[in-house]
Design a protein around this motif. Structure first.
Motif, PDB file in Angstrom:
ATOM      1  N   PHE A 196       0.811  -1.067  -0.039  1.00  0.00           N
ATOM      2  CA  PHE A 196      -0.094  -0.041   0.121  1.00  0.00           C
ATOM      3  C   PHE A 196       0.920   1.229   0.053  1.00  0.00           C
ATOM      4  O   PHE A 196       1.182   1.912   1.153  1.00  0.00           O
ATOM      5  CB  PHE A 196      -0.767  -0.139   1.129  1.00  0.00           C
ATOM      6  N   VAL A 197       1.469   1.533  -1.256  1.00  0.00           N
ATOM      7  CA  VAL A 197       2.252   2.491  -1.566  1.00  0.00           C
ATOM      8  C   VAL A 197       1.851   3.849  -1.788  1.00  0.00           C
ATOM      9  O   VAL A 197       0.932   4.128  -2.642  1.00  0.00           O
ATOM     10  CB  VAL A 197       3.209   2.072  -2.540  1.00  0.00           C
ATOM     11  N   ASP A 198       1.829   4.808  -0.724  1.00  0.00           N
ATOM     12  CA  ASP A 198       1.326   6.080  -0.971  1.00  0.00           C
ATOM     13  C   ASP A 198       1.090   6.599  -2.489  1.00  0.00           C
ATOM     14  O   ASP A 198       0.302   7.412  -2.864  1.00  0.00           O
ATOM     15  CB  ASP A 198       1.816   7.061   0.239  1.00  0.00           C
ATOM     16  N   LEU A 199       2.550   6.704  -2.789  1.00  0.00           N
ATOM     17  CA  LEU A 199       2.728   7.344  -4.191  1.00  0.00           C
ATOM     18  C   LEU A 199       2.070   6.782  -5.233  1.00  0.00           C
ATOM     19  O   LEU A 199       1.481   7.444  -6.002  1.00  0.00           O
ATOM     20  CB  LEU A 199       4.500   7.463  -4.606  1.00  0.00           C
ATOM     21  N   LEU A 200       1.894   5.430  -5.246  1.00  0.00           N
ATOM     22  CA  LEU A 200       1.206   4.740  -6.259  1.00  0.00           C
ATOM     23  C   LEU A 200      -0.205   4.647  -6.142  1.00  0.00           C
ATOM     24  O   LEU A 200      -1.094   4.875  -6.886  1.00  0.00           O
ATOM     25  CB  LEU A 200       1.360   3.380  -6.401  1.00  0.00           C
ATOM     26  N   LEU A 201      -0.598   4.907  -4.811  1.00  0.00           N
ATOM     27  CA  LEU A 201      -2.108   4.879  -4.740  1.00  0.00           C
ATOM     28  C   LEU A 201      -2.598   6.235  -4.864  1.00  0.00           C
ATOM     29  O   LEU A 201      -3.632   6.409  -5.473  1.00  0.00           O
ATOM     30  CB  LEU A 201      -2.267   4.557  -3.376  1.00  0.00           C
ATOM     31  N   ASP A 202      -1.762   7.358  -4.674  1.00  0.00           N
ATOM     32  CA  ASP A 202      -2.131   8.738  -5.298  1.00  0.00           C
ATOM     33  C   ASP A 202      -2.377   8.895  -6.629  1.00  0.00           C
ATOM     34  O   ASP A 202      -3.017   9.484  -7.210  1.00  0.00           O
ATOM     35  CB  ASP A 202      -1.309   9.553  -4.637  1.00  0.00           C
ATOM     36  N   GLY A 203      -1.341   8.065  -7.384  1.00  0.00           N
ATOM     37  CA  GLY A 203      -1.593   8.063  -8.788  1.00  0.00           C
ATOM     38  C   GLY A 203      -2.748   7.145  -9.325  1.00  0.00           C
ATOM     39  O   GLY A 203      -3.525   7.854 -10.204  1.00  0.00           O
ATOM     40  N   LEU A 204      -3.218   6.332  -8.753  1.00  0.00           N
ATOM     41  CA  LEU A 204      -4.296   5.281  -8.946  1.00  0.00           C
ATOM     42  C   LEU A 204      -5.784   6.435  -8.714  1.00  0.00           C
ATOM     43  O   LEU A 204      -6.548   6.515  -9.661  1.00  0.00           O
ATOM     44  CB  LEU A 204      -4.584   4.476  -8.091  1.00  0.00           C
ATOM     45  N   LYS A 205      -5.605   7.029  -7.530  1.00  0.00           N
ATOM     46  CA  LYS A 205      -6.807   8.052  -7.114  1.00  0.00           C
ATOM     47  C   LYS A 205      -6.946   9.149  -8.216  1.00  0.00           C
ATOM     48  O   LYS A 205      -8.123   9.492  -8.469  1.00  0.00           O
ATOM     49  CB  LYS A 205      -6.539   8.491  -5.682  1.00  0.00           C
ATOM     50  N   GLN A 206      -5.871   9.416  -8.695  1.00  0.00           N
ATOM     51  CA  GLN A 206      -6.206  10.773  -9.583  1.00  0.00           C
ATOM     52  C   GLN A 206      -6.354  10.357 -11.259  1.00  0.00           C
ATOM     53  O   GLN A 206      -6.514  10.984 -12.035  1.00  0.00           O
ATOM     54  CB  GLN A 206      -4.947  11.412  -9.695  1.00  0.00           C
ATOM     55  N   GLY A 207      -6.274   8.746 -11.426  1.00  0.00           N
ATOM     56  CA  GLY A 207      -6.683   8.230 -12.810  1.00  0.00           C
ATOM     57  C   GLY A 207      -7.719   7.856 -13.070  1.00  0.00           C
ATOM     58  O   GLY A 207      -8.926   7.996 -12.172  1.00  0.00           O
ATOM     59  N   GLU A 208      -7.913   7.332 -14.182  1.00  0.00           N
ATOM     60  CA  GLU A 208      -9.211   6.784 -14.693  1.00  0.00           C
ATOM     61  C   GLU A 208      -9.790   5.740 -14.056  1.00  0.00           C
ATOM     62  O   GLU A 208     -11.027   5.309 -14.104  1.00  0.00           O
ATOM     63  CB  GLU A 208      -9.313   6.605 -16.302  1.00  0.00           C
ATOM     64  N   HIS A 209      -8.752   4.884 -13.352  1.00  0.00           N
ATOM     65  CA  HIS A 209      -9.668   3.694 -12.625  1.00  0.00           C
ATOM     66  C   HIS A 209      -9.333   3.662 -10.987  1.00  0.00           C
ATOM     67  O   HIS A 209      -9.508   2.808 -10.269  1.00  0.00           O
ATOM     68  CB  HIS A 209      -8.384   2.569 -12.923  1.00  0.00           C
ATOM     69  N   ALA A 210      -9.788   5.045 -10.623  1.00  0.00           N
ATOM     70  CA  ALA A 210      -9.883   5.074  -9.392  1.00  0.00           C
ATOM     71  C   ALA A 210     -11.053   4.467  -8.651  1.00  0.00           C
ATOM     72  O   ALA A 210     -11.050   4.143  -7.510  1.00  0.00           O
ATOM     73  CB  ALA A 210      -9.996   6.689  -8.838  1.00  0.00           C
ATOM     74  N   GLY A 211     -12.141   4.228  -9.564  1.00  0.00           N
ATOM     75  CA  GLY A 211     -13.174   3.593  -8.964  1.00  0.00           C
ATOM     76  C   GLY A 211     -13.135   1.866  -8.843  1.00  0.00           C
ATOM     77  O   GLY A 211     -13.997   1.176  -8.387  1.00  0.00           O
ATOM     78  N   SER A 212     -12.111   1.436  -9.275  1.00  0.00           N
ATOM     79  CA  SER A 212     -11.774   0.183  -9.007  1.00  0.00           C
ATOM     80  C   SER A 212     -11.372  -0.335  -7.767  1.00  0.00           C
ATOM     81  O   SER A 212     -11.389  -1.817  -7.688  1.00  0.00           O
ATOM     82  CB  SER A 212     -10.319  -0.065 -10.058  1.00  0.00           C
ATOM     83  N   VAL A 213     -11.229   0.259  -6.891  1.00  0.00           N
ATOM     84  CA  VAL A 213     -10.806   0.064  -5.528  1.00  0.00           C
ATOM     85  C   VAL A 213     -11.798   0.325  -4.355  1.00  0.00           C
ATOM     86  O   VAL A 213     -12.359   1.484  -4.963  1.00  0.00           O
ATOM     87  CB  VAL A 213      -9.412   0.266  -4.997  1.00  0.00           C
ATOM     88  N   ASP A 214     -11.857   0.023  -3.584  1.00  0.00           N
ATOM     89  CA  ASP A 214     -12.645   0.407  -2.221  1.00  0.00           C
ATOM     90  C   ASP A 214     -11.473   1.204  -1.143  1.00  0.00           C
ATOM     91  O   ASP A 214     -10.503   0.679  -0.553  1.00  0.00           O
ATOM     92  CB  ASP A 214     -12.939  -0.869  -1.603  1.00  0.00           C
TER      93      ASP A 214
END
Length: 456
Positions: free
Chosen positions: A400-418
């Protein structure tokens, strides 16, 4: 690789006999490599000391892997090995006059009788015992090992690709002697891992856990094959975390340790992850990764493409995240969109042996060439098809890497996770489980699991 060198479990065999077989295989490889390159002699310096800029202190010495492939000497700078087909190899052994440091003892052991041992007192004396014509030599080493520069016989490492490609490609195939050395390294590593876990359970700091590890391994930081990764709590989300906090956290929730040990120049590479007592859902996640990792280890079979193990691991780990409520999409969708790579951002492993990250992981053949990594997987270190004798690590992880999670949250697949589930796991950092596994003609040998079972 000839049939006699194919790897079986050597645990009950005699070291002298194992080395004799290993030595014969090295001679065979040497002869073939020299023929490929058009040379008469293989000349290998052990290496020399590197000094720090603007200082008179040297960096920790690291022996030339091409040298320690022949002899179990890891603390002997200034020595040389000469192998000429049809002749007994020479070991030019530097035993200096020195009252500042401990002088190496005369060489001894199961391997010595296979060499003509020549003791020298000054590094320059090696020149008299090297082949007459440097142009007929494949000299494998780093530039600063050069000897005789400015004279009429200069031995400057040339590292001819035809020779290096052949030797490094075939180094992937471990002889039974090499597997035995790796098994001994594993015994030391397992002993140290158990001591580190005990220190974690006792509430120690990362630094104190590291010291407990070194004490149990009976090796200091310079003798270990790589720097220990000792990570508590969220520090486990840093893939190569080496800060070693001196103070223990108020609460030690989780512990990730990636640490090895050495034996006669060979390495083990082991990673384990633990939760504190009552770890709850994070412990369940560890157990799921551990179960999946065991299945991945069983894939280490002759004929299996290592890239396939890596790609299958993404799907398996995405399935674990789905079961844990982290993923809201299917595992297949998470892999296809790259979401799985946010949580598993490294390769499934690498070759191991004389070097922790063994060479020629991408080699297409012993004549060179490259097998590319799968698209979208830049950190995989091995792309070859597995064959009997190869030794690899299998090290899936979920982080659970902050840098990578932040990138996911700002991208088009943010809704793929809870994101609520992610916040629950963030304080634990991450999970990695790593074993060293030898491919055989039958079932794989899991050196790491065998080591823990033996210690228990």
């Amino acid at each position: 690789m000839n049939a006699s060198a194919r790897t079986a479990d050597p645990s009950a065999l005699d070291t002298h006999a194992l080395y004799r077989q290993h030595f014969a295989e090295l001679q065979r490889r040497c002869e073939q490599a020299l023929e490929r390159g058009g040379f008469d002699h293989l000349v290998v310096p052990s290496g020399t000391l590197h000094y720090q800029v603007f200082d008179d202190r040297d960096y920790p010495y690291a022996v030339n892997p091409q040298f320690k492939a022949w002899v179990p000497l890891t603390r002997n700078p200034g020595s040389w090995l000469v192998a000429t087909p049809g002749h007994k190899p020479k070991l030019i052994y530097l035993q200096p006059f020195d009252y500042w440091h401990v002088v190496p003892q005369a060489p001894s052991g199961w391997w010595v009788d296979h060499f003509e041992v020549i003791v020298i007192r000054q590094p320059e004396e090696a020149l008299a015992h090297l082949p007459k014509d440097p142009a007929r030599c494949a000299i494998l080493g780093e530039a600063q090992s050069a000897l005789g520069v400015g004279g009429d016989r200069a031995f400057v490492p040339n590292n001819p690709p035809a020779v290096v490609d052949y030797l490094e490609y075939h180094r992937a195939y471990k002889t039974p002697y090499e597997v035995a050395m790796m098994r001994e390294a594993t015994r030391k590593g397992v002993r140290a891992h158990r001591a580190a876990e005990a220190a974690f359970r006792a509430g120690k700091s990362e630094f104190d856990i590291h010291l407990a590890y070194c004490g149990a391994a009976r090796q200091d930081a310079n003798e270990l094959p790589y720097g220990n990764i000792v990570a508590l709590n969220q520090n486990g989300a840093v893939l190569h975390y080496m800060e070693l906090d001196r103070e223990a956290p108020a609460q030690s929730r989780s512990f990730l340790i990636d640490a090895g040990a050495s034996h006669h120049g060979y390495a083990c590479d082991i990673t384990r992850t633990y939760a504190s007592d009552g770890g709850g859902e994070f412990q369940a996640l560890i157990d799921a990764v551990d179960a999946a990792q065991r299945k991945m280890c069983d894939q280490v079979r002759a004929g299996t493409d290592y890239k396939r193990i890596h790609l299958d691991a993404h799907l398996a780990l995405a399935g674990i995240l789905k079961d844990a409520g982290v993923l809201k999409v299917s595992p297949e969708a998470a892999v296809a969109t790259g979401v799985s790579g946010v949580f598993f951002p490294h390769g499934i492993g690498h070759g191991i042996g004389l070097q922790v990250h063994e060479v020629a992981g991408f080699a297409a053949s012993d004549r060179g060439g490259r097998i590319d990594k799968p698209a979208g997987h830049p950190y995989l270190r091995l792309t070859r098809v597995l064959e009997a004798g190869m030794a690899v690590t299998i090290e899936p992880g979920l982080y659970f890497v902050d840098l990578l999670l932040d990138g996911l949250k700002q991208g088009e697949h943010a809704g793929s996770v809870d994101w609520n589930r992610i916040e629950q796991f963030r304080p634990f950092g991450g999970i990695r489980i790593e074993d060293d596994v030898v491919c055989t003609d039958a079932a794989p040998i899991n050196l790491t699991r065998d080591g823990f079972a033996e210690a228990a």
